[in-house]
Design a protein around this motif. Structure first.
Motif, PDB file in Angstrom:
ATOM      1  N   LYS A 149      -6.342  -8.050   1.673  1.00 23.98           N
ATOM      2  CA  LYS A 149      -6.133  -7.527   0.206  1.00 23.98           C
ATOM      3  C   LYS A 149      -6.680  -5.936   0.275  1.00 23.98           C
ATOM      4  N   SER A 150      -7.619  -5.684   0.802  1.00 27.01           N
ATOM      5  CA  SER A 150      -8.097  -4.274   0.696  1.00 27.01           C
ATOM      6  C   SER A 150      -7.283  -3.298   1.037  1.00 27.01           C
ATOM      7  N   CYS A 151      -6.205  -3.507   1.926  1.00 25.37           N
ATOM      8  CA  CYS A 151      -5.270  -2.489   2.269  1.00 25.37           C
ATOM      9  C   CYS A 151      -4.876  -1.225   1.088  1.00 25.37           C
ATOM     10  N   ASP A 152      -5.119  -0.335   1.515  1.00 28.17           N
ATOM     11  CA  ASP A 152      -4.891   1.131   0.842  1.00 28.17           C
ATOM     12  C   ASP A 152      -3.501   1.070   0.481  1.00 28.17           C
ATOM     13  N   GLN A 153      -2.944   1.274  -0.868  1.00 30.60           N
ATOM     14  CA  GLN A 153      -1.510   1.363  -1.195  1.00 30.60           C
ATOM     15  C   GLN A 153      -0.885   2.725  -0.701  1.00 30.60           C
ATOM     16  N   GLU A 154      -1.654   3.725  -0.604  1.00 28.61           N
ATOM     17  CA  GLU A 154      -1.204   4.933   0.084  1.00 28.61           C
ATOM     18  C   GLU A 154      -0.602   4.601   1.414  1.00 28.61           C
ATOM     19  N   TYR A 155      -1.277   3.879   2.273  1.00 26.82           N
ATOM     20  CA  TYR A 155      -0.889   3.472   3.565  1.00 26.82           C
ATOM     21  C   TYR A 155       0.406   2.978   3.688  1.00 26.82           C
ATOM     22  N   ILE A 156       0.258   1.823   2.753  1.00 29.44           N
ATOM     23  CA  ILE A 156       1.502   0.977   2.551  1.00 29.44           C
ATOM     24  C   ILE A 156       2.686   1.713   2.379  1.00 29.44           C
ATOM     25  N   GLU A 157       2.581   2.936   1.217  1.00 29.54           N
ATOM     26  CA  GLU A 157       3.710   3.468   1.086  1.00 29.54           C
ATOM     27  C   GLU A 157       4.181   4.597   1.995  1.00 29.54           C
ATOM     28  N   LEU A 158       3.362   4.886   2.929  1.00 28.08           N
ATOM     29  CA  LEU A 158       3.683   5.820   4.085  1.00 28.08           C
ATOM     30  C   LEU A 158       4.390   4.972   5.015  1.00 28.08           C
ATOM     31  N   LEU A 159       4.171   3.833   5.302  1.00 25.41           N
ATOM     32  CA  LEU A 159       4.757   3.154   6.159  1.00 25.41           C
ATOM     33  C   LEU A 159       6.310   2.480   5.616  1.00 25.41           C
ATOM     34  N   ARG A 160       6.080   2.297   4.306  1.00 23.26           N
ATOM     35  CA  ARG A 160       7.437   2.113   3.492  1.00 23.26           C
ATOM     36  C   ARG A 160       8.476   3.315   3.645  1.00 23.26           C
ATOM     37  N   SER A 161       7.974   4.595   3.473  1.00 22.38           N
ATOM     38  CA  SER A 161       8.663   5.577   3.640  1.00 22.38           C
ATOM     39  C   SER A 161       9.229   5.790   4.972  1.00 22.38           C
ATOM     40  N   MET A 162       8.623   5.472   5.915  1.00 22.32           N
ATOM     41  CA  MET A 162       9.504   5.374   7.446  1.00 22.32           C
ATOM     42  C   MET A 162      10.387   4.206   7.514  1.00 22.32           C
ATOM     43  N   GLY A 163      10.366   3.183   6.665  1.00 28.29           N
ATOM     44  CA  GLY A 163      11.546   2.052   6.616  1.00 28.29           C
ATOM     45  C   GLY A 163      10.762   0.904   6.974  1.00 28.29           C
ATOM     46  N   ALA A 164       9.500   0.735   6.897  1.00 33.69           N
ATOM     47  CA  ALA A 164       8.990  -0.373   7.654  1.00 33.69           C
ATOM     48  C   ALA A 164       9.338  -1.702   6.782  1.00 33.69           C
ATOM     49  N   ASN A 165       9.303  -2.866   7.354  1.00 36.26           N
ATOM     50  CA  ASN A 165       9.665  -3.981   6.673  1.00 36.26           C
ATOM     51  C   ASN A 165       8.243  -4.659   6.297  1.00 36.26           C
ATOM     52  N   ARG A 166       8.350  -5.873   5.510  1.00 30.63           N
ATOM     53  CA  ARG A 166       6.967  -6.548   5.233  1.00 30.63           C
ATOM     54  C   ARG A 166       6.297  -6.880   6.330  1.00 30.63           C
ATOM     55  N   PHE A 167       7.061  -7.683   7.387  1.00 28.28           N
ATOM     56  CA  PHE A 167       6.245  -8.062   8.552  1.00 28.28           C
ATOM     57  C   PHE A 167       5.696  -6.911   9.169  1.00 28.28           C
ATOM     58  N   GLN A 168       6.376  -5.556   9.358  1.00 28.34           N
ATOM     59  CA  GLN A 168       5.870  -4.648  10.200  1.00 28.34           C
ATOM     60  C   GLN A 168       4.326  -4.178   9.420  1.00 28.34           C
ATOM     61  N   ILE A 169       4.448  -3.862   8.266  1.00 27.90           N
ATOM     62  CA  ILE A 169       3.224  -3.412   7.598  1.00 27.90           C
ATOM     63  C   ILE A 169       2.256  -4.628   7.544  1.00 27.90           C
ATOM     64  N   PHE A 170       2.535  -5.842   7.655  1.00 30.59           N
ATOM     65  CA  PHE A 170       1.418  -6.544   7.696  1.00 30.59           C
ATOM     66  C   PHE A 170       0.896  -6.624   9.167  1.00 30.59           C
ATOM     67  N   GLN A 171       1.511  -6.327  10.008  1.00 30.40           N
ATOM     68  CA  GLN A 171       1.101  -6.335  11.321  1.00 30.40           C
ATOM     69  C   GLN A 171       0.436  -5.090  11.758  1.00 30.40           C
ATOM     70  N   LYS A 172       1.105  -4.020  11.288  1.00 33.05           N
ATOM     71  CA  LYS A 172       0.480  -2.609  11.653  1.00 33.05           C
ATOM     72  C   LYS A 172      -0.714  -2.113  10.579  1.00 33.05           C
ATOM     73  N   LEU A 173      -0.667  -2.744   9.438  1.00 33.00           N
ATOM     74  CA  LEU A 173      -1.659  -2.306   8.455  1.00 33.00           C
ATOM     75  C   LEU A 173      -2.872  -3.506   8.096  1.00 33.00           C
ATOM     76  N   HIS A 174      -2.003  -4.246   7.469  1.00 33.33           N
ATOM     77  CA  HIS A 174      -3.147  -5.408   6.842  1.00 33.33           C
ATOM     78  C   HIS A 174      -3.995  -6.006   8.002  1.00 33.33           C
ATOM     79  N   ILE A 175      -3.342  -6.317   9.194  1.00 32.01           N
ATOM     80  CA  ILE A 175      -4.351  -7.196   9.985  1.00 32.01           C
ATOM     81  C   ILE A 175      -5.390  -6.170  10.440  1.00 32.01           C
TER      82      ILE A 175
END
Lengths: 258, 248
Positions: A149-175
């Motif tokens: 849960k601690s993942c910074d929203q800014e990082y998530i938005e950065l990856l979303r802006s690149m078109g990342a899907n939920r699984f990619q965000i989980f794999q590359k950021l949350h884990i």
């Protein structure tokens, strides 16, 4: 080169080691001078002799039994704890349903629950495994879940802006971001798990260091009790060191807080 | 690549469920290869415009298109205020992230290394972000946005946290990169001099949601001493006056 870590170890812990040796020496003297009777506290040398003379039953029969319970219980707790944390992370419904139950499971006195485990699993290894899981499950779930849960929203938005899907965000950021918090729980759990296995054996067992120490206590053999405790302590320290080493290998490169 | 914003409005809902209008009926056309700066006081919605253009936010009204197609996530390169380099990844792995995420971006490690050389970060491929200085991290973050391979780059105050000297270097560096690469850049800044030095056009956002468009009367290629030209000084004074009289 192999001298270097050893030298560093002594430099870091020399004061502690000195203190420890002084305490042991005082205890030894107190008991030998008959100020404290030896069935209350045994002499440290007596404990060491006990371990040396009985190394075969102590290490091969009892330690291996305890370790087997530990390994099964701890592995199951880590696997199920991480899976549950991931489920809670992805589903608010599951989180709302399960999280209070996980917390409550910590409030229940485990010793009070243990007769039920004996009822369910008898005196097999599984009653000890159940106690082990119950005792070390909580730090794993909470550590992993908080980390995810601690993942910074800014990082998530950065990856979303690149078109990342939920699984990619989980794999590359949350884990990766969950690892430091996961390991805090992991290190706590690995020590708890050993305690859990030992407590499990008190409830009813035919081997294991918990069973051994209880039997020795019944015989008023303080040396035997302390021999089991000494071995458990050393194993606990080694397990903690192992967990710290794994943590270092995976996160210490970038995580300053370690 | 022409970016068109048609009649775009956006308001955000706060905790008390009140709607706050941020952008009102914005119309803008950004031509291919243009460098546009957005300036304005805090709270006038500079970052919001950029986030709308990335697709992270959806406008309440109006539309945003690139080459007549509605914009969606992954269509533009975005560089947020903080560098946001992933601390556990080496610089090389950080700039490779777009190619891991997007299927249409293909880049080998060798190509990425060549890019690092080009932005003056050769030798830092396998270094973690925390070992780099602010300016270097900013260059790496810019490169990451660039290597999304998109023609439009949105830069949200990229040099805001840098010291004055590094900032000057980075501005010249950014201009040289932009001239070589033929990218369209939308750039947010608080620094009027920076806006004048870098851009073709400046968008000035007012607190009452008016948007003013000002052309910069300086020729290309730009040189730092051009800021001392009369037209630059006049423009700067004009902008300062416009902003100083406003309250948010």
């Amino acid at each position: 080169m192999p001298m270097k870590p050893l030298k560093k170890f002594f430099q870091t812990y020399r004061l502690f080691l000195l203190f420890f040796i002084i305490v042991l020496a005082i205890v030894e003297w107190l008991v030998r001078a008959d100020i404290i009777p030896s069935f209350i506290i045994p002499t440290p040398t007596g404990v060491i002799q006990m371990i040396i003379h009985n190394w075969r039953p102590l290490l091969i029969e009892h330690l291996s039994a305890t370790m087997l319970e530990f390994i099964i219980g701890f592995s199951l707790a880590v696997i199920s704890g991480v899976l549950l944390a991931i489920c809670m992370f992805f589903s608010k419904t599951i989180e709302k349903m399960v999280y209070p139950a996980v917390v409550i499971s910590q409030m229940v006195p485990i010793i009070a629950l243990s007769p039920i485990f004996v009822l369910w699993f008898g005196y097999t290894i599984w009653s000890k495994v159940a106690v082990t899981i119950l005792i070390c499950f909580f730090p794993i779930v909470v550590g992993t879940y908080d980390g995810l849960k601690s993942c910074d929203q800014e990082y998530i938005e950065l990856l979303r802006s690149m078109g990342a899907n939920r699984f990619q965000i989980f794999q590359k950021l949350h884990i990766p971001m969950a690892l430091p918090s996961f390991f805090s729980g992991f290190k706590m759990s690995i020590v708890f798990a050993l305690v859990g296995a030992t407590i499990g054996e008190w409830l009813g067992a035919s081997k294991g260091l918990g069973y051994y120490s209880r039997r020795m206590s019944g015989n008023l053999n303080a040396e035997g009790v302390f021999a089991a405790i000494t071995i458990l302590t050393i194993v606990g320290i080694l397990l903690f060191a192992l967990a710290s080493w794994i943590e270092k290998r995976t996160t210490n490169k970038w995580n300053n807080s370690n | 690549m022409t970016v068109v914003l048609k009649n775009v409005s956006y308001s955000y809902t706060n905790e008390k469920r009140q709607k706050n209008l941020v952008i009102s009926h914005l119309n803008m056309e950004i031509k291919n290869g243009e460098f546009i700066s957005i300036i304005g006081r805090s709270g006038t919605g500079k970052s919001t415009i950029l986030r709308l253009m990335t697709g992270l936010l959806q406008p309440d009204e109006g539309e945003i298109q690139i080459d007549q197609k509605d914009i969606s996530l992954g269509d533009v390169g975005y560089m947020p205020q903080k560098d946001l380099l992933l601390p556990w990844r080496t610089i090389l792995d950080n700039i490779m992230i777009a190619s891991e995420i997007q299927q249409d971006v293909h880049m080998t490690k060798e190509e990425a290394s060549i890019w690092l050389q080009r932005v003056g970060l050769s030798g830092y491929e396998h270094v973690l972000p925390k070992q780099l200085s602010g300016g270097m991290r900013q260059r790496a973050a810019f490169l990451r946005a660039l290597l999304t391979g998109k023609d439009v780059l949105l830069l949200d105050e990229p040099f805001g946290a840098l010291d004055a000297l590094t900032k000057k270097e980075m501005q010249s560096w950014l201009l040289s990169m932009w001239q070589d690469l033929n990218k369209t850049i939308v750039f947010i800044t608080h620094d009027l001099e920076e806006a004048i030095f870098l851009s073709d056009r400046i968008l000035l956002l007012h607190p009452d949601h008016r948007i003013e468009e000002i052309s910069v009367p300086l020729s290309r290629p730009r040189k730092p001493e051009m800021l001392l030209f009369e037209e630059a000084v006049t423009l700067r004074q004009k902008l300062e006056k416009k902003i100083a009289n406003e309250t948010t």
